[in-house]
Design a protein around this motif. Structure first.
Motif, PDB file in Angstrom:
ATOM      1  N   VAL A  33      48.218  47.773  58.171  1.00 42.80           N
ATOM      2  CA  VAL A  33      46.634  48.434  58.012  1.00 42.80           C
ATOM      3  C   VAL A  33      46.643  49.730  57.861  1.00 42.80           C
ATOM      4  CG1 VAL A  33      44.219  48.535  58.752  1.00 42.80           C
ATOM      5  CG2 VAL A  33      45.628  46.466  59.099  1.00 42.80           C
ATOM      6  N   ASP A  34      46.062  50.353  56.783  1.00 46.00           N
ATOM      7  CA  ASP A  34      45.929  51.908  56.579  1.00 46.00           C
ATOM      8  C   ASP A  34      44.724  52.422  57.182  1.00 46.00           C
ATOM      9  OD1 ASP A  34      45.488  54.321  55.633  1.00 46.00           O
ATOM     10  OD2 ASP A  34      46.350  53.998  53.614  1.00 46.00           O
ATOM     11  N   LEU A  35      44.652  53.114  58.121  1.00 47.64           N
ATOM     12  CA  LEU A  35      43.594  53.347  58.894  1.00 47.64           C
ATOM     13  C   LEU A  35      42.680  54.406  57.907  1.00 47.64           C
ATOM     14  CD1 LEU A  35      44.540  53.626  62.865  1.00 47.64           C
ATOM     15  CD2 LEU A  35      43.339  51.501  61.773  1.00 47.64           C
ATOM     16  N   ASN A  36      43.355  55.167  57.394  1.00 46.51           N
ATOM     17  CA  ASN A  36      42.635  56.012  56.533  1.00 46.51           C
ATOM     18  C   ASN A  36      41.626  55.237  55.514  1.00 46.51           C
ATOM     19  OD1 ASN A  36      42.816  58.934  56.946  1.00 46.51           O
ATOM     20  ND2 ASN A  36      45.195  58.587  56.725  1.00 46.51           N
ATOM     21  N   PRO A  63      49.948  59.687  57.004  1.00 44.38           N
ATOM     22  CA  PRO A  63      49.584  58.274  57.043  1.00 44.38           C
ATOM     23  C   PRO A  63      49.412  57.726  58.378  1.00 44.38           C
ATOM     24  CG  PRO A  63      51.666  58.366  55.711  1.00 44.38           C
ATOM     25  CD  PRO A  63      51.409  59.883  56.311  1.00 44.38           C
ATOM     26  N   ALA A  64      48.243  56.500  58.485  1.00 40.26           N
ATOM     27  CA  ALA A  64      47.936  56.150  60.001  1.00 40.26           C
ATOM     28  C   ALA A  64      48.166  54.781  59.699  1.00 40.26           C
ATOM     29  CB  ALA A  64      46.847  56.794  60.269  1.00 40.26           C
ATOM     30  N   LEU A  65      49.430  54.046  59.813  1.00 43.08           N
ATOM     31  CA  LEU A  65      49.657  52.511  59.771  1.00 43.08           C
ATOM     32  C   LEU A  65      49.901  51.956  60.965  1.00 43.08           C
ATOM     33  CD1 LEU A  65      51.953  52.950  56.702  1.00 43.08           C
ATOM     34  CD2 LEU A  65      49.515  52.578  56.445  1.00 43.08           C
ATOM     35  N   VAL A  66      48.933  50.887  60.849  1.00 45.42           N
ATOM     36  CA  VAL A  66      49.226  50.076  62.251  1.00 45.42           C
ATOM     37  C   VAL A  66      49.393  48.674  61.756  1.00 45.42           C
ATOM     38  CG1 VAL A  66      47.523  51.508  63.466  1.00 45.42           C
ATOM     39  CG2 VAL A  66      46.730  49.521  62.307  1.00 45.42           C
ATOM     40  N   ILE A  67      49.675  47.792  62.531  1.00 45.58           N
ATOM     41  CA  ILE A  67      49.983  46.383  62.558  1.00 45.58           C
ATOM     42  C   ILE A  67      49.050  45.603  63.258  1.00 45.58           C
ATOM     43  CG2 ILE A  67      51.430  44.330  62.801  1.00 45.58           C
ATOM     44  CD1 ILE A  67      53.886  46.235  62.664  1.00 45.58           C
ATOM     45  N   GLY A  68      48.182  44.933  62.298  1.00 43.07           N
ATOM     46  CA  GLY A  68      46.964  44.371  62.933  1.00 43.07           C
ATOM     47  C   GLY A  68      46.251  43.564  61.769  1.00 43.07           C
ATOM     48  N   ASP A  69      44.937  43.345  62.290  1.00 44.68           N
ATOM     49  CA  ASP A  69      43.593  42.552  61.229  1.00 44.68           C
ATOM     50  C   ASP A  69      43.058  43.433  60.741  1.00 44.68           C
ATOM     51  OD1 ASP A  69      41.409  41.213  60.490  1.00 44.68           O
ATOM     52  OD2 ASP A  69      42.178  39.536  61.789  1.00 44.68           O
ATOM     53  N   ARG A  70      43.088  44.036  59.343  1.00 43.46           N
ATOM     54  CA  ARG A  70      42.108  44.802  58.656  1.00 43.46           C
ATOM     55  C   ARG A  70      40.740  44.501  59.152  1.00 43.46           C
ATOM     56  NH1 ARG A  70      39.626  44.380  54.141  1.00 43.46           N
ATOM     57  NH2 ARG A  70      39.434  46.424  52.693  1.00 43.46           N
ATOM     58  N   ASP A  71      40.440  43.393  58.843  1.00 45.53           N
ATOM     59  CA  ASP A  71      38.835  42.957  59.029  1.00 45.53           C
ATOM     60  C   ASP A  71      38.267  43.164  60.389  1.00 45.53           C
ATOM     61  OD1 ASP A  71      38.639  42.315  56.332  1.00 45.53           O
ATOM     62  OD2 ASP A  71      39.013  40.314  56.590  1.00 45.53           O
ATOM     63  N   PHE A  77      35.124  49.681  63.956  1.00 37.37           N
ATOM     64  CA  PHE A  77      34.651  50.901  63.596  1.00 37.37           C
ATOM     65  C   PHE A  77      33.227  50.751  63.149  1.00 37.37           C
ATOM     66  CE2 PHE A  77      39.518  51.262  62.114  1.00 37.37           C
ATOM     67  CZ  PHE A  77      39.806  51.450  63.573  1.00 37.37           C
ATOM     68  N   LEU A  78      32.896  49.762  62.319  1.00 34.84           N
ATOM     69  CA  LEU A  78      31.547  49.631  61.948  1.00 34.84           C
ATOM     70  C   LEU A  78      30.434  49.394  63.323  1.00 34.84           C
ATOM     71  CD1 LEU A  78      29.609  48.997  59.471  1.00 34.84           C
ATOM     72  CD2 LEU A  78      30.179  46.689  59.732  1.00 34.84           C
ATOM     73  N   THR A 100      46.538  61.786  64.119  1.00 42.08           N
ATOM     74  CA  THR A 100      47.688  60.947  64.697  1.00 42.08           C
ATOM     75  C   THR A 100      48.691  61.958  65.482  1.00 42.08           C
ATOM     76  OG1 THR A 100      48.946  61.677  62.392  1.00 42.08           O
ATOM     77  CG2 THR A 100      47.797  59.324  62.469  1.00 42.08           C
ATOM     78  N   GLU A 101      49.552  60.978  66.258  1.00 41.44           N
ATOM     79  CA  GLU A 101      50.331  61.909  67.149  1.00 41.44           C
ATOM     80  C   GLU A 101      51.853  61.189  66.766  1.00 41.44           C
ATOM     81  OE1 GLU A 101      49.411  61.703  71.098  1.00 41.44           O
ATOM     82  OE2 GLU A 101      47.690  62.843  70.784  1.00 41.44           O
ATOM     83  N   ALA A 102      52.782  61.352  67.340  1.00 41.33           N
ATOM     84  CA  ALA A 102      54.047  60.614  67.319  1.00 41.33           C
ATOM     85  C   ALA A 102      53.968  59.087  67.094  1.00 41.33           C
ATOM     86  CB  ALA A 102      55.165  60.976  68.165  1.00 41.33           C
ATOM     87  N   SER A 103      53.386  58.532  68.057  1.00 42.92           N
ATOM     88  CA  SER A 103      53.287  57.015  68.159  1.00 42.92           C
ATOM     89  C   SER A 103      51.961  56.435  68.446  1.00 42.92           C
ATOM     90  CB  SER A 103      54.002  56.566  69.396  1.00 42.92           C
ATOM     91  OG  SER A 103      53.345  57.135  70.790  1.00 42.92           O
ATOM     92  N   ALA A 104      50.881  57.070  68.086  1.00 42.11           N
ATOM     93  CA  ALA A 104      49.367  56.414  68.170  1.00 42.11           C
ATOM     94  C   ALA A 104      48.491  57.382  67.303  1.00 42.11           C
ATOM     95  CB  ALA A 104      49.021  56.660  69.548  1.00 42.11           C
ATOM     96  N   ALA A 105      47.504  56.577  66.732  1.00 42.03           N
ATOM     97  CA  ALA A 105      46.480  56.961  66.005  1.00 42.03           C
ATOM     98  C   ALA A 105      44.990  57.050  67.033  1.00 42.03           C
ATOM     99  CB  ALA A 105      46.318  56.429  64.892  1.00 42.03           C
TER     100      ALA A 105
END
Length: 194
Positions: A33-36, A63-71, A77-78, A100-105
């Motif tokens: 998932v692209d958080l941006n 880039p701020a990429l996480v593994i998860g459920d986009r919806d 956030f909504l 973003t930091e080294a390991s977290a957004a």
């Protein structure tokens, strides 16, 4: 009429999610998932339906990429943006920032509204709890939105916290592990289980 229908639909969906969480049946996708991009989409939707407030977004430079459920993350956030608008009726600026930091957004949603009294802040992520005084009962809600948000964030290996001062607004911070660090945690757990 469309606004009322959207509110009812959201309420029904939140009640269904609450039921699923209680029985451990809330389903999640596991994808990159692209958080941006996700934040941009949520803000565009929110801004198109809420003409009383201006939502300013600061995207992450990297880039701020996480593994998860986009919806499900969009749901988080909504909810935070909607709450910021709801509890800041006379303060039309909502600020959303992704860093973003080294390991977290970190995603921060800030309003300049009524704020949350310090003594109530520890309970706002509890099921059915609303941090409103009797004078603020005009703000609609059942007290399940932030509970669901916290559960979704926890499922993604993240944390959520609030900074607030009564009469000066609130800032909610969601911290999520970036994809590379999440993958490392998963690999380490698999090694430990062997």
């Amino acid at each position: 009429m469309e606004t009322q229908l959207s509110a009812i639909t959201r309420l029904v969906n939140e009640l269904l999610d609450l039921s699923r969480i209680q029985v451990g049946k809330l389903e999640y996708a596991h994808e990159m998932v692209d958080l941006n991009a996700g934040l941009k989409e949520v803000v565009e939707v929110s801004q198109s339906t809420q003409t009383t407030h201006t939502i300013v977004v600061q995207h992450a430079a990297s880039p701020a990429l996480v593994i998860g459920d986009r919806d499900r993350l969009a749901q988080v956030f909504l909810n935070l943006v909607s709450n910021a608008i709801k509890y800041a009726p006379d303060a039309p600026l909502i600020e959303v920032a992704l860093t973003t930091e080294a390991s977290a957004a970190t995603i921060s949603v800030r309003d300049h509204g009524i704020g949350i009294p310090r003594e109530l802040q520890g309970r706002i992520f509890e099921r059915f709890y609303r941090a409103v005084t009797p004078q603020q009962c005009a703000f609609p809600g059942l007290g399940i939105g932030l509970y669901i948000v916290a559960e979704i964030v926890k499922h993604h290996g993240g944390t959520i916290r609030v900074e607030s001062e009564k009469g000066k607004g609130s800032t909610f911070h969601v911290i999520l592990p970036l994809a590379t660090s999440r993958e490392e945690v998963t690999r380490n757990r698999e090694r430990e289980q062997r």
